[in-house]
Design a protein around this motif. Structure first.
Motif, PDB file in Angstrom:
ATOM      1  N   GLY A   9       0.773  -1.233   0.000  1.00 39.36           N
ATOM      2  CA  GLY A   9       0.000   0.000   0.000  1.00 39.36           C
ATOM      3  C   GLY A   9       0.807   1.287   0.000  1.00 39.36           C
ATOM      4  O   GLY A   9       0.243   2.359   0.197  1.00 39.36           O
ATOM      5  N   HIS A  10       2.100   1.200  -0.229  1.00 38.12           N
ATOM      6  CA  HIS A  10       2.936   2.409  -0.251  1.00 38.12           C
ATOM      7  C   HIS A  10       2.653   3.171  -1.550  1.00 38.12           C
ATOM      8  O   HIS A  10       2.979   2.731  -2.644  1.00 38.12           O
ATOM      9  CB  HIS A  10       4.411   2.022  -0.158  1.00 38.12           C
ATOM     10  CG  HIS A  10       5.305   3.178   0.094  1.00 38.12           C
ATOM     11  ND1 HIS A  10       5.761   3.995  -0.914  1.00 38.12           N
ATOM     12  CD2 HIS A  10       5.819   3.665   1.251  1.00 38.12           C
ATOM     13  CE1 HIS A  10       6.535   4.929  -0.397  1.00 38.12           C
ATOM     14  NE2 HIS A  10       6.585   4.752   0.920  1.00 38.12           N
ATOM     15  N   ILE A  11       2.032   4.329  -1.398  1.00 37.79           N
ATOM     16  CA  ILE A  11       1.548   5.089  -2.559  1.00 37.79           C
ATOM     17  C   ILE A  11       2.684   5.539  -3.465  1.00 37.79           C
ATOM     18  O   ILE A  11       2.589   5.452  -4.682  1.00 37.79           O
ATOM     19  CB  ILE A  11       0.692   6.282  -2.098  1.00 37.79           C
ATOM     20  CG1 ILE A  11      -0.593   5.762  -1.457  1.00 37.79           C
ATOM     21  CG2 ILE A  11       0.375   7.218  -3.252  1.00 37.79           C
ATOM     22  CD1 ILE A  11      -1.434   6.828  -0.804  1.00 37.79           C
ATOM     23  N   ARG A  12       3.778   6.016  -2.906  1.00 36.13           N
ATOM     24  CA  ARG A  12       4.889   6.479  -3.749  1.00 36.13           C
ATOM     25  C   ARG A  12       5.510   5.322  -4.533  1.00 36.13           C
ATOM     26  O   ARG A  12       5.937   5.501  -5.668  1.00 36.13           O
ATOM     27  CB  ARG A  12       5.928   7.213  -2.920  1.00 36.13           C
ATOM     28  CG  ARG A  12       5.413   8.536  -2.401  1.00 36.13           C
ATOM     29  CD  ARG A  12       6.519   9.333  -1.732  1.00 36.13           C
ATOM     30  NE  ARG A  12       5.988  10.377  -0.911  1.00 36.13           N
ATOM     31  CZ  ARG A  12       5.800  11.621  -1.304  1.00 36.13           C
ATOM     32  NH1 ARG A  12       6.094  11.959  -2.518  1.00 36.13           N
ATOM     33  NH2 ARG A  12       5.317  12.522  -0.478  1.00 36.13           N
ATOM     34  N   ALA A  13       5.567   4.152  -3.930  1.00 39.76           N
ATOM     35  CA  ALA A  13       6.080   2.975  -4.651  1.00 39.76           C
ATOM     36  C   ALA A  13       5.131   2.615  -5.795  1.00 39.76           C
ATOM     37  O   ALA A  13       5.581   2.259  -6.890  1.00 39.76           O
ATOM     38  CB  ALA A  13       6.246   1.794  -3.697  1.00 39.76           C
ATOM     39  N   SER A  46      -6.954   7.094  -0.415  1.00 35.45           N
ATOM     40  CA  SER A  46      -7.656   8.171   0.300  1.00 35.45           C
ATOM     41  C   SER A  46      -6.930   9.505   0.192  1.00 35.45           C
ATOM     42  O   SER A  46      -7.572  10.547   0.141  1.00 35.45           O
ATOM     43  CB  SER A  46      -7.851   7.785   1.768  1.00 35.45           C
ATOM     44  OG  SER A  46      -6.601   7.576   2.388  1.00 35.45           O
ATOM     45  N   ASP A  47      -5.622   9.488   0.154  1.00 35.05           N
ATOM     46  CA  ASP A  47      -4.847  10.721  -0.029  1.00 35.05           C
ATOM     47  C   ASP A  47      -4.165  10.690  -1.395  1.00 35.05           C
ATOM     48  O   ASP A  47      -2.999  10.983  -1.527  1.00 35.05           O
ATOM     49  CB  ASP A  47      -3.836  10.903   1.096  1.00 35.05           C
ATOM     50  CG  ASP A  47      -2.874   9.736   1.237  1.00 35.05           C
ATOM     51  OD1 ASP A  47      -3.190   8.634   0.735  1.00 35.05           O
ATOM     52  OD2 ASP A  47      -1.808   9.905   1.841  1.00 35.05           O
ATOM     53  N   GLY A  48      -4.923  10.345  -2.423  1.00 36.28           N
ATOM     54  CA  GLY A  48      -4.448  10.114  -3.777  1.00 36.28           C
ATOM     55  C   GLY A  48      -3.264  10.953  -4.226  1.00 36.28           C
ATOM     56  O   GLY A  48      -3.159  12.134  -3.912  1.00 36.28           O
ATOM     57  N   ASP A  49      -2.371  10.305  -4.945  1.00 36.97           N
ATOM     58  CA  ASP A  49      -1.150  10.945  -5.427  1.00 36.97           C
ATOM     59  C   ASP A  49      -1.416  11.677  -6.738  1.00 36.97           C
ATOM     60  O   ASP A  49      -1.810  11.053  -7.732  1.00 36.97           O
ATOM     61  CB  ASP A  49      -0.080   9.878  -5.629  1.00 36.97           C
ATOM     62  CG  ASP A  49       1.268  10.442  -6.016  1.00 36.97           C
ATOM     63  OD1 ASP A  49       1.373  11.655  -6.280  1.00 36.97           O
ATOM     64  OD2 ASP A  49       2.227   9.667  -6.061  1.00 36.97           O
ATOM     65  N   CYS A  98      -6.838  14.538 -14.886  1.00 35.63           N
ATOM     66  CA  CYS A  98      -6.049  15.767 -14.954  1.00 35.63           C
ATOM     67  C   CYS A  98      -6.629  16.809 -14.000  1.00 35.63           C
ATOM     68  O   CYS A  98      -5.898  17.485 -13.272  1.00 35.63           O
ATOM     69  CB  CYS A  98      -6.016  16.297 -16.389  1.00 35.63           C
ATOM     70  SG  CYS A  98      -4.879  17.674 -16.616  1.00 35.63           S
ATOM     71  N   GLU A  99      -7.937  16.920 -13.988  1.00 42.26           N
ATOM     72  CA  GLU A  99      -8.600  17.879 -13.107  1.00 42.26           C
ATOM     73  C   GLU A  99      -8.351  17.539 -11.640  1.00 42.26           C
ATOM     74  O   GLU A  99      -8.101  18.422 -10.819  1.00 42.26           O
ATOM     75  CB  GLU A  99     -10.097  17.899 -13.414  1.00 42.26           C
ATOM     76  CG  GLU A  99     -10.863  18.938 -12.636  1.00 42.26           C
ATOM     77  CD  GLU A  99     -12.323  18.997 -13.047  1.00 42.26           C
ATOM     78  OE1 GLU A  99     -12.815  20.121 -13.259  1.00 42.26           O
ATOM     79  OE2 GLU A  99     -12.973  17.933 -13.160  1.00 42.26           O
ATOM     80  N   LYS A 100      -8.397  16.244 -11.299  1.00 41.73           N
ATOM     81  CA  LYS A 100      -8.134  15.844  -9.913  1.00 41.73           C
ATOM     82  C   LYS A 100      -6.708  16.199  -9.510  1.00 41.73           C
ATOM     83  O   LYS A 100      -6.472  16.676  -8.400  1.00 41.73           O
ATOM     84  CB  LYS A 100      -8.378  14.342  -9.737  1.00 41.73           C
ATOM     85  CG  LYS A 100      -9.838  13.971  -9.705  1.00 41.73           C
ATOM     86  CD  LYS A 100     -10.008  12.488  -9.455  1.00 41.73           C
ATOM     87  CE  LYS A 100     -11.479  12.165  -9.374  1.00 41.73           C
ATOM     88  NZ  LYS A 100     -11.762  11.102  -8.422  1.00 41.73           N
ATOM     89  N   ALA A 101      -5.758  15.973 -10.418  1.00 45.45           N
ATOM     90  CA  ALA A 101      -4.363  16.316 -10.124  1.00 45.45           C
ATOM     91  C   ALA A 101      -4.209  17.829  -9.963  1.00 45.45           C
ATOM     92  O   ALA A 101      -3.505  18.302  -9.069  1.00 45.45           O
ATOM     93  CB  ALA A 101      -3.440  15.794 -11.220  1.00 45.45           C
ATOM     94  N   ALA A 102      -4.881  18.587 -10.820  1.00 44.86           N
ATOM     95  CA  ALA A 102      -4.823  20.052 -10.730  1.00 44.86           C
ATOM     96  C   ALA A 102      -5.426  20.535  -9.417  1.00 44.86           C
ATOM     97  O   ALA A 102      -4.892  21.453  -8.785  1.00 44.86           O
ATOM     98  CB  ALA A 102      -5.553  20.679 -11.919  1.00 44.86           C
ATOM     99  N   ASN A 103      -6.514  19.927  -9.001  1.00 43.12           N
ATOM    100  CA  ASN A 103      -7.149  20.313  -7.740  1.00 43.12           C
ATOM    101  C   ASN A 103      -6.253  20.034  -6.542  1.00 43.12           C
ATOM    102  O   ASN A 103      -6.436  20.624  -5.478  1.00 43.12           O
ATOM    103  CB  ASN A 103      -8.487  19.603  -7.565  1.00 43.12           C
ATOM    104  CG  ASN A 103      -9.550  20.156  -8.481  1.00 43.12           C
ATOM    105  OD1 ASN A 103      -9.448  21.278  -8.965  1.00 43.12           O
ATOM    106  ND2 ASN A 103     -10.577  19.354  -8.748  1.00 43.12           N
TER     107      ASN A 103
END
Length: 114
Positions: A9-13, A46-49, A98-103
């Motif tokens: 579950g390591h998000i950065r990995a 939950s804390d999406g990258d 893209c919008e989610k990343a921008a937000n």
């Protein structure tokens, strides 16, 4: 390894593996299905990258990195999974990610939306 960390579950990995498979770097083949899998896990957490979100944006846009990117035919040929060819472009999904990343403040995503 990245795989073990990603499965735990390591998000950065997960994001790093997505990028490795998207670009076929560090000894792994270009495999857009695996890239999609890892980016989806990291982006949907939950804390999406936001980096993974932008990765999904590219995948749903045929792997395109921007208006001057003309390497789509090479990506289609190198994608061992065939995910890009079978999935095709989905501009709605691309825009959504893209919008989610921008937000979340991702500068490249903000630029792409502008």
């Amino acid at each position: 390894t990245f795989e073990r960390a990603a499965e735990l579950g390591h998000i950065r990995a997960q994001t790093q593996l997505g990028s490795m498979y998207e670009h076929g770097i560090y000894g792994v083949p270009m495999d857009m299905e695996k890239a999609h899998h890892y980016y989806s896990r990291a982006a949907s957490a939950s804390d999406g990258d936001p980096v993974a979100m932008l990765g999904l944006c590219r995948l749903y846009n045929g792997g395109i990195h921007g208006p001057d990117d003309n390497e789509e035919p090479q990506r289609l040929a190198q994608d061992i999974s065939g995910w890009l060819a079978h999935t095709g472009r989905n501009e709605d999904e691309s825009f959504k990610w893209c919008e989610k990343a921008a937000n979340k403040g991702h500068g490249d995503a903000i630029y792409m939306l502008a």
